[in-house]
Design an enzyme around this catalytic site. Structure first.
Site, PDB file in Angstrom:
ATOM      1  N   ARG A 121       0.856  -1.179   0.000  1.00  0.00           N
ATOM      2  CA  ARG A 121       0.000   0.000   0.000  1.00  0.00           C
ATOM      3  C   ARG A 121       0.896   1.234   0.000  1.00  0.00           C
ATOM      4  NH1 ARG A 121      -2.122   0.688   5.469  1.00  0.00           N
ATOM      5  NH2 ARG A 121      -0.726   2.483   5.544  1.00  0.00           N
TER       6      ARG A 121
ATOM      7  N   HIS B 149      -3.578   4.349   4.686  1.00  0.00           N
ATOM      8  CA  HIS B 149      -4.707   3.415   4.801  1.00  0.00           C
ATOM      9  C   HIS B 149      -5.974   4.093   4.293  1.00  0.00           C
ATOM     10  CE1 HIS B 149      -7.436   0.414   6.366  1.00  0.00           C
ATOM     11  NE2 HIS B 149      -8.066   1.352   7.060  1.00  0.00           N
TER      12      HIS B 149
ATOM     13  N   TYR C   8       4.237   5.353  11.473  1.00  0.00           N
ATOM     14  CA  TYR C   8       4.550   3.951  11.786  1.00  0.00           C
ATOM     15  C   TYR C   8       5.390   3.219  10.734  1.00  0.00           C
ATOM     16  CZ  TYR C   8       0.298   3.415   8.887  1.00  0.00           C
ATOM     17  OH  TYR C   8      -0.633   3.484   7.883  1.00  0.00           O
TER      18      TYR C   8
END
Length: 307
Positions: free
Chosen positions: A243, A247, A256
């Site tokens: 990805r 998100h 993160y």
């Protein structure tokens, strides 16, 4: 089948795909990429609600859809934009959905795509039901269903797969292993070495595929269709991909994950690989590709204005 630069590794593995199909695959991937990038821009401008980007996952979606037929079902979560486009969902309908308009879930007659599914994992049960119905009615149909790597830890993933396996339903489950379940890395979501091996527990075939190689995904789906239609039940495909974006537009992935990780995966861009492959085969040219991008940029802008 294709290396990072879009060169065929072993000619005996290269599938025979008609030129018009290859072009549709590439055109859909290109439109999906352009529309996706624009959608993020529209959201940042306050003209679209929260949006889930798809960049980097085009091949995992287009390969299987190109191997499918119009008779087959597509059951999805919320990050399968390219698959939806290939199966006949319009750009306008897609934008309407992310604008919060339920007309965006009303697809044209003959388009066998279920609406976007938000409760994680429940789409597996929906697909199992569709596949079971096809088996009972002796219809020549397969239910394709997508789920993320994080979704495989949800209960309905297991329930749906177990039901499908017990009743030998013609269902193909594609895990888009994009390495992150929002901010949870795949390694912390399951103890399994691969996600494909989860198929063993249900007594069904499972395979791990380079999800950024559209030809590999096409071939894997072709084989899965044969198995599913021969009465051997569901097939599990783990598409290893990434990805590239957040998100959703409510997420900040810089918190993160590292920029180095993202850049390393960006070098494996599925669209670039496929573009190079088609250029090398003479199916597209630099000029035709530039015109295609120009046309689709304008199409996306014009379509969004209608919404």
């Amino acid at each position: 089948i294709l290396d990072q630069e879009g060169v065929v590794v072993n000619s005996k593995d290269e599938p025979e795909i008609r030129k018009d199909v290859l072009l549709k695959m590439y055109q859909t991937m290109t439109l999906g990429r352009i529309a996706d990038l624009k959608a993020v821009q529209f959201q940042r401008q306050g003209r679209l609600l929260t949006y889930a980007p798809n960049v980097g996952q085009e091949a995992a979606q287009i390969g299987p859809m190109a191997a499918s037929t119009d008779r087959d079902w597509l059951v999805l979560a919320f990050r399968e934009f390219n698959a939806m486009l290939y199966k006949g969902v319009t750009l306008e309908q897609y934008f309407l959905y992310w604008f919060g308009n339920e007309q965006g879930s009303h697809f044209n007659d003959g388009v066998k795509v279920l609406p976007v599914n938000i409760p994680i994992g429940s789409q597996i049960s929906h697909a199992a039901g569709l596949a079971y119905a096809a088996k009972i009615q002796k219809k020549d149909e397969v239910a394709f269903v997508y789920i993320g790597d994080g979704g495989t830890s949800h209960g309905e993933f297991h329930e749906g797969l177990n039901f499908g396996a017990v009743y030998s339903t013609p269902m193909i489950v594609i895990i888009q292993n994009n390495q992150w379940a929002i901010s949870t890395p795949r390694a912390k979501a399951t103890k399994a070495e691969t996600l494909a091996q989860k198929a063993i527990a249900y007594g069904i075939p499972g395979i791990q595929v380079d999800g950024n190689d559209v030809l590999a995904m096409y071939v894997a789906a072709q084989e899965a269709i044969k198995l599913a239609k021969s009465g051997k039940g569901p097939v599990l495909i783990e598409a290893v991909t990434y990805r590239i974006g957040a998100h959703t537009t409510s997420d900040n992935p810089k918190i993160y994950r590292s920029d180095e990780e993202v850049e390393a995966w960006a070098q494996k861009d599925p669209l670039k690989r496929f573009r190079n492959y088609l250029l090398n085969k003479g199916i597209i040219t630099e000029d035709s590709d530039a015109k295609l991008n120009e046309t689709y940029n304008q199409l996306v802008l014009d379509t969004f204005k209608k919404v």
